[in-house]
Design a protein around this motif. Structure first.
Motif, PDB file in Angstrom:
ATOM      1  N   TYR A 530      26.751 -52.833   4.625  1.00 32.25           N
ATOM      2  CA  TYR A 530      26.483 -51.530   4.083  1.00 32.25           C
ATOM      3  C   TYR A 530      26.834 -51.491   2.499  1.00 32.25           C
ATOM      4  CZ  TYR A 530      27.527 -50.860   8.941  1.00 32.25           C
ATOM      5  OH  TYR A 530      27.698 -51.102  10.217  1.00 32.25           O
ATOM      6  N   TYR A 531      25.564 -50.733   1.991  1.00 28.56           N
ATOM      7  CA  TYR A 531      25.427 -50.834   0.420  1.00 28.56           C
ATOM      8  C   TYR A 531      25.545 -49.320   0.243  1.00 28.56           C
ATOM      9  CZ  TYR A 531      23.855 -55.623   0.883  1.00 28.56           C
ATOM     10  OH  TYR A 531      23.972 -57.112   1.106  1.00 28.56           O
ATOM     11  N   SER A 532      25.765 -48.987  -0.888  1.00 26.80           N
ATOM     12  CA  SER A 532      26.116 -47.831  -1.395  1.00 26.80           C
ATOM     13  C   SER A 532      26.463 -47.887  -3.135  1.00 26.80           C
ATOM     14  CB  SER A 532      26.894 -46.646  -0.713  1.00 26.80           C
ATOM     15  OG  SER A 532      28.294 -47.214  -0.673  1.00 26.80           O
ATOM     16  N   LEU A 533      26.074 -46.795  -3.911  1.00 23.27           N
ATOM     17  CA  LEU A 533      26.614 -46.835  -5.022  1.00 23.27           C
ATOM     18  C   LEU A 533      28.104 -46.390  -5.289  1.00 23.27           C
ATOM     19  CD1 LEU A 533      23.770 -44.950  -6.950  1.00 23.27           C
ATOM     20  CD2 LEU A 533      24.074 -47.037  -6.781  1.00 23.27           C
ATOM     21  N   ALA A 534      28.858 -47.083  -5.944  1.00 27.24           N
ATOM     22  CA  ALA A 534      30.124 -46.841  -6.238  1.00 27.24           C
ATOM     23  C   ALA A 534      30.488 -45.232  -6.438  1.00 27.24           C
ATOM     24  CB  ALA A 534      30.793 -47.803  -7.333  1.00 27.24           C
ATOM     25  N   PRO A 535      31.663 -44.998  -5.996  1.00 22.81           N
ATOM     26  CA  PRO A 535      32.005 -43.425  -6.175  1.00 22.81           C
ATOM     27  C   PRO A 535      31.710 -43.050  -7.948  1.00 22.81           C
ATOM     28  CG  PRO A 535      33.688 -44.613  -4.833  1.00 22.81           C
ATOM     29  CD  PRO A 535      32.665 -45.731  -5.444  1.00 22.81           C
ATOM     30  N   GLU A 536      32.065 -43.946  -8.724  1.00 22.84           N
ATOM     31  CA  GLU A 536      31.946 -43.424 -10.004  1.00 22.84           C
ATOM     32  C   GLU A 536      30.532 -43.339 -10.378  1.00 22.84           C
ATOM     33  OE1 GLU A 536      32.952 -47.822 -10.087  1.00 22.84           O
ATOM     34  OE2 GLU A 536      33.537 -46.113  -8.874  1.00 22.84           O
ATOM     35  N   ALA A 537      29.490 -43.985  -9.532  1.00 20.41           N
ATOM     36  CA  ALA A 537      27.935 -43.827  -9.828  1.00 20.41           C
ATOM     37  C   ALA A 537      27.647 -43.111  -8.847  1.00 20.41           C
ATOM     38  CB  ALA A 537      27.472 -45.452 -10.291  1.00 20.41           C
ATOM     39  N   ALA A 538      28.100 -42.454  -7.936  1.00 16.66           N
ATOM     40  CA  ALA A 538      27.343 -41.582  -7.040  1.00 16.66           C
ATOM     41  C   ALA A 538      26.256 -40.977  -7.145  1.00 16.66           C
ATOM     42  CB  ALA A 538      28.349 -41.127  -5.977  1.00 16.66           C
ATOM     43  N   ASN A 539      26.610 -40.195  -8.547  1.00 18.09           N
ATOM     44  CA  ASN A 539      25.514 -39.254  -8.995  1.00 18.09           C
ATOM     45  C   ASN A 539      24.597 -39.879 -10.202  1.00 18.09           C
ATOM     46  OD1 ASN A 539      26.352 -37.397  -7.061  1.00 18.09           O
ATOM     47  ND2 ASN A 539      28.079 -36.639  -8.393  1.00 18.09           N
ATOM     48  N   ASN A 540      24.488 -41.149 -10.063  1.00 12.60           N
ATOM     49  CA  ASN A 540      23.717 -41.840 -11.004  1.00 12.60           C
ATOM     50  C   ASN A 540      22.188 -40.986 -11.351  1.00 12.60           C
ATOM     51  OD1 ASN A 540      21.932 -43.871 -12.537  1.00 12.60           O
ATOM     52  ND2 ASN A 540      23.885 -44.894 -12.475  1.00 12.60           N
ATOM     53  N   PRO A 541      22.061 -40.500 -12.327  1.00 11.82           N
ATOM     54  CA  PRO A 541      20.607 -40.085 -12.666  1.00 11.82           C
ATOM     55  C   PRO A 541      19.619 -40.899 -12.818  1.00 11.82           C
ATOM     56  CG  PRO A 541      21.853 -39.907 -14.668  1.00 11.82           C
ATOM     57  CD  PRO A 541      22.744 -40.630 -13.415  1.00 11.82           C
ATOM     58  N   ASN A 542      19.768 -42.188 -13.013  1.00 14.30           N
ATOM     59  CA  ASN A 542      18.790 -43.300 -13.516  1.00 14.30           C
ATOM     60  C   ASN A 542      18.370 -44.056 -12.203  1.00 14.30           C
ATOM     61  OD1 ASN A 542      19.150 -42.546 -16.238  1.00 14.30           O
ATOM     62  ND2 ASN A 542      20.971 -43.599 -16.224  1.00 14.30           N
ATOM     63  N   PHE A 543      19.240 -44.410 -11.264  1.00 12.12           N
ATOM     64  CA  PHE A 543      18.963 -45.337 -10.358  1.00 12.12           C
ATOM     65  C   PHE A 543      19.528 -44.936  -9.060  1.00 12.12           C
ATOM     66  CE2 PHE A 543      19.253 -47.589 -14.478  1.00 12.12           C
ATOM     67  CZ  PHE A 543      18.071 -48.076 -14.399  1.00 12.12           C
ATOM     68  N   THR A 544      19.117 -45.441  -8.081  1.00 17.22           N
ATOM     69  CA  THR A 544      19.502 -45.111  -6.615  1.00 17.22           C
ATOM     70  C   THR A 544      19.529 -46.279  -5.975  1.00 17.22           C
ATOM     71  OG1 THR A 544      19.525 -43.569  -4.760  1.00 17.22           O
ATOM     72  CG2 THR A 544      17.510 -44.216  -5.579  1.00 17.22           C
ATOM     73  N   ILE A 545      20.131 -46.351  -4.714  1.00 15.05           N
ATOM     74  CA  ILE A 545      20.017 -47.285  -3.772  1.00 15.05           C
ATOM     75  C   ILE A 545      19.850 -47.116  -2.292  1.00 15.05           C
ATOM     76  CG2 ILE A 545      22.482 -47.357  -3.033  1.00 15.05           C
ATOM     77  CD1 ILE A 545      22.823 -50.548  -3.080  1.00 15.05           C
ATOM     78  N   ARG A 546      18.870 -48.001  -1.473  1.00 15.03           N
ATOM     79  CA  ARG A 546      18.361 -47.852  -0.438  1.00 15.03           C
ATOM     80  C   ARG A 546      18.974 -48.939   0.642  1.00 15.03           C
ATOM     81  NH1 ARG A 546      14.078 -44.446  -0.733  1.00 15.03           N
ATOM     82  NH2 ARG A 546      14.534 -42.763  -2.041  1.00 15.03           N
TER      83      ARG A 546
END
Length: 801
Positions: A530-546
């Motif tokens: 399962y992939y997700s952004l790390a908590p410190e980058a959860a609200n990253n305005p530049n990139f997201t992960i699917r």
């Protein structure tokens, strides 16, 4: 041979003749073409007795259906036929026009005479007929003189295609010994020529190779056996060649061939036979039950199920002492020990063994009998038998997170001799070079001595030895296969360093990278990440992960308008979690460079342009910066000087030097009553014995490996199972590369009437008396040294010698 000119003239005359042939048949069809009546209507009018209310109009078009041969190879256009109207007076006032399929490309028309020619080579197999339309116009006014009508040009077939076996080559099987005329297989050849015209497509089959064993039906292509009693054991494979010839097989027809590979399948037509009528075997009296004595083999020329054998003991004085079974893979009879043997009781046995086919065919019973017998003589040999393990093989499954000192299997051996000597167990260290396991010398309890890691070693194949106490030369062994079971103790991670790029002109939602992960674990149901952004980058305005739900994930942009001048590199932390219990995860970083790209998305440059300072620094500013750097250097030097004077000594005081020792006592007395002479708490945990004190430690040593005592349950440190604690401490001492040099391993032995744990000595004091012999000190010194080495004690004196 005709020349091309003569061939062209012949074709023209043929076309003209066919047109004249159908001239008389146009009476009915021309009314249809002129649009004045239908064939059905005229037929009804002709057959009806009632007077007709109108007269049939005079036909105008003069033609019928045309025919032309295929594969014309002449240089001149091929004459097909002639279109003519009754209104044509021959003065050229009528203009004929041709349209429809192939008009102008395949067929042309003389607009004055109405002659039709074919200007291309025709192939009936590609197209059998063409539908065209004709029209007669007044050449001067362009007015239609006749209604547009439709006619057909049919392509007549010639024999230009040979028969072909589309399914060949063929493979077939027929049982051996089949009667003559047994159907084997049917082959079929197809001819692309017209089957309704002549004999061009009438195929006749014949056999070119394979006689006299097989025959073929000339009309149907069915292949049959033609020879009696074909024996597979004499010849198994046959190659038959079948020919198919058109024109009914007449001279001049075209032919095609195919190959049929025929295999004779086996039937049970051969009885088994023993190549030896007498077998001589021997067996040790100490052979365990079900152990193999020898093998007998009855040869059968058949194969498969027809060669299967069943062996039985039909007579002899050893029927109750031995058994026989059939190996299904090699069809041999395996003679095994059925009950314990004794050389003193009986020294030899005789067996009469029968081998027979269990699967018989009624029609071949006359070739039997389908069994044979042989005699087996078995001699029992007298030996001094080593200890015997029961069972003779151990398979153990152990989870990789098992704690050190856990008993995973009890290994058992016994002395088959009458003396029934005591057994001592050990591990052949060549089979366990990593010393992962330890076996108790008296009980045979196999325990773990080091942490197990399935990802490092998933299987361990060790050999456990059993030695007779009174006769050390008698050593038995047993293989122990240990499978280390997987637990979820490894987090998923990226298999490599991921580096991607994003164009300055990238749009929101654009895919820039697809990532995957690997996990050293091997769960039963497979890995799922399962992939997700790390908590410190959860609200990253530049990139997201699917998450793609297939153990991969896509990295997408969340905005547009990236600029190298603003930020040339982004570091995106990605959290990867597995589906194990417990769930483990790790964070991998994706490095994303901002690059300038062309309109097609091709990278042009990923290096940010260097910028010049808008204004140069003044002399005063530079002096101020240098002064600050100088002050910082002075402060650092003062701090280092102060810490050097306050540094503590490396070695602690001798009075505070604490040793982890196990006190040694060699006296034999009252068992647990003797424990009053010392503090036994030091044996369990010296640190707890000095609880409340604040011992000094060396300040220059920091252990890099955490103490493994935390892996040992506290119950192991207080109950009678001392092995777990000792093994854990041994492993801790072996792995701690930074341990102080005064660490050592010492042993403690005690025995007495009051000992709950019993004797830990090899002197067998429980059965000792005044006549006890102490010669063991001479014989057993080297052996105890070897055992001590197997236990891991390599330094310091040992009380065992």
């Amino acid at each position: 041979m005709w020349t091309s000119g003569r061939m062209s003239n012949a074709k023209n005359w043929l076309g003209l003749g066919m047109s004249l042939y159908f001239w008389g048949l146009m009476d009915l069809t021309t009314t249809v073409l002129s649009g004045t009546a239908t064939p059905q209507g005229e037929l009804e009018a002709l057959l009806s007795d009632e007077p007709q209310s109108h007269q049939r109009t005079k036909r105008s078009w003069v033609w019928n259906q045309f025919f032309v041969l295929e594969e014309y190879t002449g240089t001149d256009p091929l004459y097909v036929g002639k279109l003519h109207s009754d209104m044509d007076r021959g003065d050229g006032s009528i203009k004929y026009i041709l349209s429809g399929e192939g008009a102008g490309i395949v067929f042309t028309i003389d607009d004055t005479t109405g002659d039709i020619h074919a200007i291309q080579r025709l192939d009936r197999e590609e197209r059998a007929q063409y539908t065209l339309r004709a029209q007669a116009l007044d050449r001067r006014t362009g007015r239609p003189m006749e209604p547009e009508s439709e006619f057909i040009i049919k392509i007549q077939d010639i024999n230009d295609n040979e028969p072909k076996f589309l399914d060949g080559p063929y493979v077939a099987t027929v049982p051996e010994m089949s009667p003559v005329g047994t159907s084997v297989i049917q082959v079929t050849a197809t001819d692309a020529d017209d089957p309704t015209y002549g004999n061009s497509a009438r195929v006749v089959y014949s056999i070119l190779q394979g006689q006299p064993y097989f025959s073929v039906d000339s009309k149907t292509g069915v292949i049959r056996t033609a020879l009696m009693n074909m024996d597979r054991e004499a010849k198994e494979y046959y190659e038959v060649i079948i020919q198919a010839k058109d024109m009914g097989g007449q001279l001049g027809g075209l032919a095609g061939t195919t190959t049929v590979n025929i295999t004779l399948s086996d039937v049970n037509d051969n009885p088994p036979r023993f190549p030896q009528k007498h077998y001589q075997m021997s067996v040790l009296e100490s052979a365990p039950i079900s152990s193999t004595v020898g093998r007998v083999f009855a040869k059968d020329l058949d194969e498969g199920i027809n060669a299967e054998m069943k062996y039985t003991i039909v007579d002899g004085d050893g029927a109750d002492a031995f058994d026989i079974s059939t190996d299904p893979n090699f069809q041999v009879g395996i003679i095994t020990v059925k009950k314990p043997l004794s050389f003193e009781s009986k020294k030899s046995y005789t067996l009469k063994v029968e081998g027979a086919n269990p699967h018989l065919e009624m029609r071949f019973l006359s070739l039997g009998p389908f069994q044979d017998t042989t005699t087996v003589h078995i001699s029992v040999e007298d030996v001094d038998e080593p200890p015997v393990f029961e069972p003779g093989f151990y398979f153990v499954e152990v989870p990789e997170d098992v704690t050190i000192g856990t008993t995973i299997q009890i290994i058992s051996a016994k002395d088959p001799d009458v003396t029934n000597n005591s057994i001592r167990y050990s591990i052949d260290r060549s089979s366990d070079p990593g010393r992962f396991f330890y076996v108790d010398i008296t009980t045979g309890a196999l325990m773990t001595a080091r942490p197990l890691d399935r990802e490092e070693f998933s299987w361990h194949n060790i050999t456990v030895l059993a030695m007779e106490m009174n006769n050390p030369s008698q050593v038995g062994s047993v293989p122990v296969t240990i499978k280390v079971l997987d637990v979820n103790d490894n987090a998923p991670e990226f298999p490599r360093f991921y580096e991607a790029f994003v164009c300055e002109n990238a749009k929101a939602g654009q895919l820039i990278q697809t990532v995957s992960a690997v996990d050293q674990d091997d769960p039963l149901n497979g890995q799922h990440f399962y992939y997700s952004l790390a908590p410190e980058a959860a609200n990253n305005p530049n990139f997201t992960i699917r998450d793609n739900q297939d153990n991969t994930a896509r990295i997408l942009t969340r905005r547009s308008g990236f600029r190298q001048q603003e930020q040339s590199v982004f570091y995106l932390p990605i959290l990867i979690a597995d589906s194990g219990q417990p769930v483990l995860s790790s964070t991998g970083t994706l490095t994303i460079q901002v690059c300038s790209c062309d309109d097609d998305g091709h990278v042009m440059s990923c290096n940010p342009e260097a910028y010049m300072l808008p204004v140069s620094l003044s002399r005063g500013a530079l002096i101020a910066i240098l002064a600050c750097i100088f002050v910082l250097l002075v402060l650092v030097l003062l701090i280092l000087s102060t810490r050097r004077h306050r540094k503590q000594p490396y070695i602690i005081d001798d009075e505070e030097n604490i040793h982890e020792n196990i006190v040694r006592y060699d006296d034999e007395g009252g068992g647990e009553e003797d424990t009053e002479a010392f503090d036994i708490a030091a044996m369990w945990n010296p640190r707890e014995a000095q609880a409340g004190a604040a011992p000094k430690t060396r300040q220059d040593m920091l252990p890099e490996i955490e103490s493994l005592s935390r892996y040992v349950p506290q119950t192991c440190a207080v109950n009678s199972t001392v092995h777990s604690y000792v093994l854990a401490k041994l492993y801790e001492a072996d792995m701690d590369l930074w341990a102080p040099p005064f660490d050592s391993l010492q042993t403690y032995m005690f025995e007495g009437d009051g000992s709950v744990a019993g004797s830990l000595s090899s002197l067998q004091s429980a059965t000792s008396d005044s006549e006890q012999s102490f010669d063991f000190l001479t014989d057993w010194g080297p052996r105890f040294r070897k055992l001590a080495e197997l236990y891991g004690a390599s330094e310091g004196p040992s009380p065992l010698w």
